[in-house]
Design a protein around this motif. Structure first.
Motif, PDB file in Angstrom:
ATOM      1  N   GLN A 182      14.447  29.129  25.051  1.00 52.85           N
ATOM      2  CA  GLN A 182      13.533  30.199  24.650  1.00 52.85           C
ATOM      3  C   GLN A 182      12.794  30.801  25.839  1.00 52.85           C
ATOM      4  O   GLN A 182      12.293  31.924  25.752  1.00 52.85           O
ATOM      5  N   LYS A 183      12.728  30.052  26.949  1.00 50.05           N
ATOM      6  CA  LYS A 183      12.142  30.594  28.180  1.00 50.05           C
ATOM      7  C   LYS A 183      13.199  31.270  29.058  1.00 50.05           C
ATOM      8  O   LYS A 183      12.932  31.605  30.214  1.00 50.05           O
ATOM      9  N   HIS A 184      14.429  31.426  28.501  1.00 49.06           N
ATOM     10  CA  HIS A 184      15.529  32.170  29.127  1.00 49.06           C
ATOM     11  C   HIS A 184      16.051  31.512  30.411  1.00 49.06           C
ATOM     12  O   HIS A 184      16.520  32.197  31.317  1.00 49.06           O
ATOM     13  N   TYR A 185      16.005  30.175  30.469  1.00 50.95           N
ATOM     14  CA  TYR A 185      16.623  29.491  31.598  1.00 50.95           C
ATOM     15  C   TYR A 185      18.143  29.452  31.452  1.00 50.95           C
ATOM     16  O   TYR A 185      18.846  29.221  32.426  1.00 50.95           O
ATOM     17  N   ALA A 186      18.646  29.664  30.252  1.00 53.72           N
ATOM     18  CA  ALA A 186      20.093  29.738  30.014  1.00 53.72           C
ATOM     19  C   ALA A 186      20.325  30.404  28.664  1.00 53.72           C
ATOM     20  O   ALA A 186      19.429  30.432  27.801  1.00 53.72           O
ATOM     21  N   ASP A 187      21.563  30.946  28.499  1.00 56.77           N
ATOM     22  CA  ASP A 187      21.882  31.633  27.250  1.00 56.77           C
ATOM     23  C   ASP A 187      22.710  30.777  26.294  1.00 56.77           C
ATOM     24  O   ASP A 187      22.961  31.186  25.164  1.00 56.77           O
ATOM     25  N   ARG A 188      23.171  29.604  26.749  1.00 57.13           N
ATOM     26  CA  ARG A 188      23.988  28.734  25.905  1.00 57.13           C
ATOM     27  C   ARG A 188      23.501  27.289  26.057  1.00 57.13           C
ATOM     28  O   ARG A 188      22.900  26.918  27.084  1.00 57.13           O
ATOM     29  N   ILE A 189      23.770  26.483  25.021  1.00 51.41           N
ATOM     30  CA  ILE A 189      23.422  25.056  25.041  1.00 51.41           C
ATOM     31  C   ILE A 189      24.656  24.258  24.613  1.00 51.41           C
ATOM     32  O   ILE A 189      25.319  24.621  23.629  1.00 51.41           O
ATOM     33  N   ILE A 190      24.956  23.188  25.357  1.00 48.84           N
ATOM     34  CA  ILE A 190      25.987  22.231  24.931  1.00 48.84           C
ATOM     35  C   ILE A 190      25.284  20.932  24.537  1.00 48.84           C
ATOM     36  O   ILE A 190      24.575  20.328  25.347  1.00 48.84           O
ATOM     37  N   PHE A 191      25.462  20.498  23.268  1.00 52.74           N
ATOM     38  CA  PHE A 191      24.941  19.217  22.816  1.00 52.74           C
ATOM     39  C   PHE A 191      26.082  18.205  22.851  1.00 52.74           C
ATOM     40  O   PHE A 191      27.100  18.386  22.184  1.00 52.74           O
ATOM     41  N   SER A 192      25.909  17.128  23.634  1.00 55.23           N
ATOM     42  CA  SER A 192      26.975  16.158  23.854  1.00 55.23           C
ATOM     43  C   SER A 192      26.561  14.777  23.377  1.00 55.23           C
ATOM     44  O   SER A 192      25.644  14.164  23.920  1.00 55.23           O
ATOM     45  N   SER A 193      27.240  14.277  22.334  1.00 52.92           N
ATOM     46  CA  SER A 193      27.028  12.901  21.879  1.00 52.92           C
ATOM     47  C   SER A 193      28.063  12.563  20.814  1.00 52.92           C
ATOM     48  O   SER A 193      28.278  13.338  19.885  1.00 52.92           O
ATOM     49  N   GLY A 194      28.689  11.411  20.954  1.00 51.44           N
ATOM     50  CA  GLY A 194      29.613  10.938  19.926  1.00 51.44           C
ATOM     51  C   GLY A 194      28.993   9.846  19.078  1.00 51.44           C
ATOM     52  O   GLY A 194      29.679   9.203  18.290  1.00 51.44           O
ATOM     53  N   TYR A 195      27.664   9.637  19.246  1.00 51.94           N
ATOM     54  CA  TYR A 195      26.998   8.547  18.538  1.00 51.94           C
ATOM     55  C   TYR A 195      26.852   8.882  17.052  1.00 51.94           C
ATOM     56  O   TYR A 195      26.550   9.996  16.678  1.00 51.94           O
ATOM     57  N   GLN A 196      27.097   7.867  16.213  1.00 49.33           N
ATOM     58  CA  GLN A 196      27.001   8.058  14.767  1.00 49.33           C
ATOM     59  C   GLN A 196      26.472   6.781  14.142  1.00 49.33           C
ATOM     60  O   GLN A 196      26.851   5.680  14.528  1.00 49.33           O
ATOM     61  N   GLN A 197      25.557   6.928  13.156  1.00 44.27           N
ATOM     62  CA  GLN A 197      25.028   5.775  12.428  1.00 44.27           C
ATOM     63  C   GLN A 197      24.647   6.227  11.030  1.00 44.27           C
ATOM     64  O   GLN A 197      24.075   7.300  10.841  1.00 44.27           O
ATOM     65  N   PHE A 198      24.946   5.391  10.044  1.00 49.04           N
ATOM     66  CA  PHE A 198      24.662   5.720   8.653  1.00 49.04           C
ATOM     67  C   PHE A 198      25.200   7.102   8.270  1.00 49.04           C
ATOM     68  O   PHE A 198      24.560   7.893   7.603  1.00 49.04           O
ATOM     69  N   ARG A 199      26.408   7.426   8.758  1.00 50.80           N
ATOM     70  CA  ARG A 199      27.068   8.700   8.496  1.00 50.80           C
ATOM     71  C   ARG A 199      26.346   9.891   9.104  1.00 50.80           C
ATOM     72  O   ARG A 199      26.650  11.029   8.768  1.00 50.80           O
ATOM     73  N   ARG A 200      25.367   9.636   9.965  1.00 48.06           N
ATOM     74  CA  ARG A 200      24.670  10.710  10.652  1.00 48.06           C
ATOM     75  C   ARG A 200      25.222  10.828  12.056  1.00 48.06           C
ATOM     76  O   ARG A 200      25.317   9.829  12.780  1.00 48.06           O
ATOM     77  N   LYS A 201      25.628  12.046  12.452  1.00 49.46           N
ATOM     78  CA  LYS A 201      26.149  12.280  13.786  1.00 49.46           C
ATOM     79  C   LYS A 201      25.039  12.851  14.658  1.00 49.46           C
ATOM     80  O   LYS A 201      24.374  13.815  14.291  1.00 49.46           O
ATOM     81  N   ASP A 202      24.882  12.225  15.814  1.00 47.59           N
ATOM     82  CA  ASP A 202      23.813  12.611  16.723  1.00 47.59           C
ATOM     83  C   ASP A 202      23.938  14.082  17.132  1.00 47.59           C
ATOM     84  O   ASP A 202      22.955  14.833  17.134  1.00 47.59           O
ATOM     85  N   ALA A 203      25.160  14.505  17.492  1.00 48.19           N
ATOM     86  CA  ALA A 203      25.360  15.882  17.945  1.00 48.19           C
ATOM     87  C   ALA A 203      25.019  16.878  16.835  1.00 48.19           C
ATOM     88  O   ALA A 203      24.393  17.919  17.079  1.00 48.19           O
TER      89      ALA A 203
END
Length: 636
Positions: free
Chosen positions: A494-515
């Motif tokens: 929101q402060k315009h340091y970048a125009d895209r975001i990559i969320f990286s995580s393969g962690y999963q617990q109780f059917r909830r995926k971190d990413a």
């Protein structure tokens, strides 16, 4: 429920409490004091904990040392028939080694106590279902086991949630289970058929005396606050909805809101309001004299999974003074209101509560209100501690044979003889434990150890923000690291340091995926879905780096800001540098990545954060760096 109502007497009782004797007066102390007064001998074992102490617990730690010192081996005679044990233990409730040591120390002393005082087959009564408590109970003589479930540990805090398995075992083993709410009854009934509901209630007699006292002057600090007064007694804790109270005060500028109780959380939202008064903690015996001069009593709790299992003790105290009660609709209060119409007025929002308060104040001198006041008082009298403990006694007496005992006047001398062979060893272990604990968790050593792991670089506008996930919490919901990293990435976006975001995580617990959790949080805070790229296969830090570099190459990104944990920065930097060395053709300059640890993380806060958890994180990072070096994943 049993019809027998005679008070239990001539029994020996060992009580494992979830609070200390000197803590805010609650049902734990009230029940044990009344049982002792009825002729039972009680050993009240103070809280052995479900979490490691933090800096804010300093006062409680000092109090524990002081109480241990003024007793004998931590045991003191508090009142006739009532002994209080303030144990000194290793404060790591989820460490198996610490638990093993604590069990050995405490069982030796508790069994010596039982032998020296002839506590033959005592009734064991537990408010605390931790593994340590269970192991102590299994090592003690025990006539019957009573578990009093007063909290939803699963929802009270992440560390408390870790005793879920031990609580299930406690419920299964108990001969009797008492609970304070319908939700807790449902919870405990899944593991035990002998569950009975006894909400914490009121010591009616002191409230009756205060209500009928000839003294017509309010306490000094309350007397200077003009009416009408809407009041609250109890801890100012995190379940108190401060924003709601502040809004309510703005809705009713002519009404003064008075809070009597200790500040257990920051109350900045309430300070500075012209019609909100924070009077601080008062002795329990003085509370009725404050309530006497309230016009209306308030229960402004947040509505959460935790508060849905809470029966507020203050409700009965308010009713014992005949006060109209206004509350948010937490589950137990709604249930109470359905069973007792006209006793409680409910409202979810400030406007609804303000309207109820206006209506109550307008009719406070009416004949209907005088009749309602008498009905409230009568209801409180019928549900007082005297009545409830007699009902509990009937159930207990049905579960056991009578055991007679006599008071042992020379308890201190006999206990000294029983423990004399172990005195020096016990003191040495305790001194070493205290020293080790102080050096590791309350000296600058922790931050000295962690400083080589911390790297922070100036923020530069880049092509993309890389966010490495922090894992799903034990409740199956996003953990604190995931939340902090996602919020920080959104702030940078929101402060315009970048125009895209990559969320990286393969962690999963109780059917909830971190990413997926990170994507949902970012989308909820206004980041367009087309600005987000999701990478949900990385199982570790190495795969975070490799997979994100591949995504950067495929999307043509030439630079990135990397968001991760404070102590994860060195490992991340070494992994990126090694990838540069292995594949110079990736096309990214060596200064194209800018490391940005989460600013102001609660996890690493020197006061709010858990020092033990921080130490664990630091040691884990060093072990990971060595492991990656050994496997050739970072430069040698």
């Amino acid at each position: 429920m049993s019809k027998r109502k005679n008070m239990l007497t001539n029994e020996d009782i060992v009580c494992f409490s979830s609070i200390d004797w000197d803590f805010n007066w609650q049902g734990h102390q009230e029940i044990m004091r009344r049982l002792a007064a009825a002729g039972n001998r009680v050993l009240f074992v103070e809280n052995t904990g479900v979490r490691s102490p933090q800096f804010r617990d300093y006062g409680r730690l000092v109090s524990r040392f002081r109480n241990w010192w003024r007793g004998y081996k931590g045991i003191r005679l508090e009142e006739n028939n009532l002994y209080v044990f303030s144990p000194l233990i290793l404060p790591f409730p989820h460490s198996r080694l610490a638990r093993w040591l604590n069990k050995r120390l405490l069982l030796r002393l508790l069994n010596s106590w039982c032998r020296s005082q002839k506590f033959n087959n005592p009734v064991v009564w537990s408010f605390l279902p931790s593994w340590l408590t269970l192991e102590l109970i299994k090592g003690l003589p025990c006539r019957i086991l009573i578990y009093y479930c007063i909290d939803s540990f699963e929802h009270s805090s992440p560390q408390a949630a870790r005793i879920k398995a031990s609580e299930q075992e406690m419920i299964r083993l108990a001969d009797l289970v008492f609970v304070t709410s319908e939700q807790l009854r449902e919870h405990c009934s899944r593991g035990n058929a002998n569950v009975h509901k006894f909400p914490f209630t009121v010591d009616y007699e002191p409230f009756e005396k205060a209500r009928e006292s000839a003294d017509s002057q309010p306490p000094g600090d309350l007397g200077s606050i003009p009416g009408p007064r809407v009041g609250y007694i109890g801890g100012l804790h995190r379940w108190l909805d401060q924003e709601l109270v502040a809004s309510l005060a703005e809705e009713l500028p002519g009404v003064n809101f008075v809070f009597v109780g200790p500040e257990q959380e920051p109350v900045d939202s309430l300070r500075g309001k012209a019609n909100i008064f924070l009077l601080g903690s008062k002795p329990h015996a003085r509370l009725p004299f404050y309530l006497r001069y309230f016009d209306i009593a308030l229960i402004p709790y947040r509505i959460t999974d935790y508060t849905d299992s809470v029966y507020p003790t203050k409700l009965n105290e308010y009713l014992a003074m005949g006060l109209p009660v206004v509350s948010t609709p937490i589950r137990e209060v709604v249930f109470f209101a359905e069973q007792n119409p006209e006793m409680v007025s409910l409202g979810r929002r400030a406007g609804e509560l303000a309207e109820v308060i206006r209506r109550r104040l307008a009719g406070k001198n009416s004949p209907e209100e005088r009749e309602a006041r008498r009905a409230r008082i009568e209801l409180a009298r019928k549900s007082s501690w005297s009545v409830k403990i007699e009902q509990m006694s009937g159930l207990i007496q049905e579960k056991m044979d009578a055991v007679t005992g006599t008071v042992q006047p020379q308890w201190r001398e006999r206990l000294a003889e029983s423990l004399s062979a172990h005195r020096e060893k016990t003191l040495a272990v305790l001194a070493l434990a205290v020293l080790l604990y102080g050096v590791l968790l309350y000296s600058p050593l922790l931050y000295f150890l962690g400083s080589p792991l911390k790297i922070e670089e100036p923020l530069v506008r880049s092509s993309v923000i890389l966010v490495f996930g922090g894992g799903v919490g034990e409740t199956g919901r996003p953990g604190i690291s995931t939340l902090e990293r996602t919020h920080y990435a959104v702030e940078l976006y929101q402060k315009h340091y970048a125009d895209r975001i990559i969320f990286s995580s393969g962690y999963q617990q109780f059917r909830r995926k971190d990413a997926e959790d990170m994507v949902n949080i970012a989308s909820g805070e206004g980041v367009p879905r087309e600005s987000i790229i999701i990478e949900e296969t990385a199982a570790n830090n190495y795969e975070n780096v490799v997979n994100c570099l591949a995504l950067m190459r495929s999307h043509g990104f030439s630079s990135a800001i990397v968001v991760s944990g404070q102590y994860n920065m060195l490992r991340t930097k070494l992994l990126f540098e090694h990838q540069y060395e292995l594949d110079p053709a990736h096309g990214l300059p060596s200064d194209s990545l800018h490391l940005a640890p989460v600013a102001g993380s609660i996890f690493f806060h020197p006061v709010e954060g858990s020092r033990f958890a921080q130490l664990t994180a630091i040691l884990h990072e060093y072990a990971a760096v060595v492991n990656y070096w050994w496997r050739g994943l970072i430069l040698r």
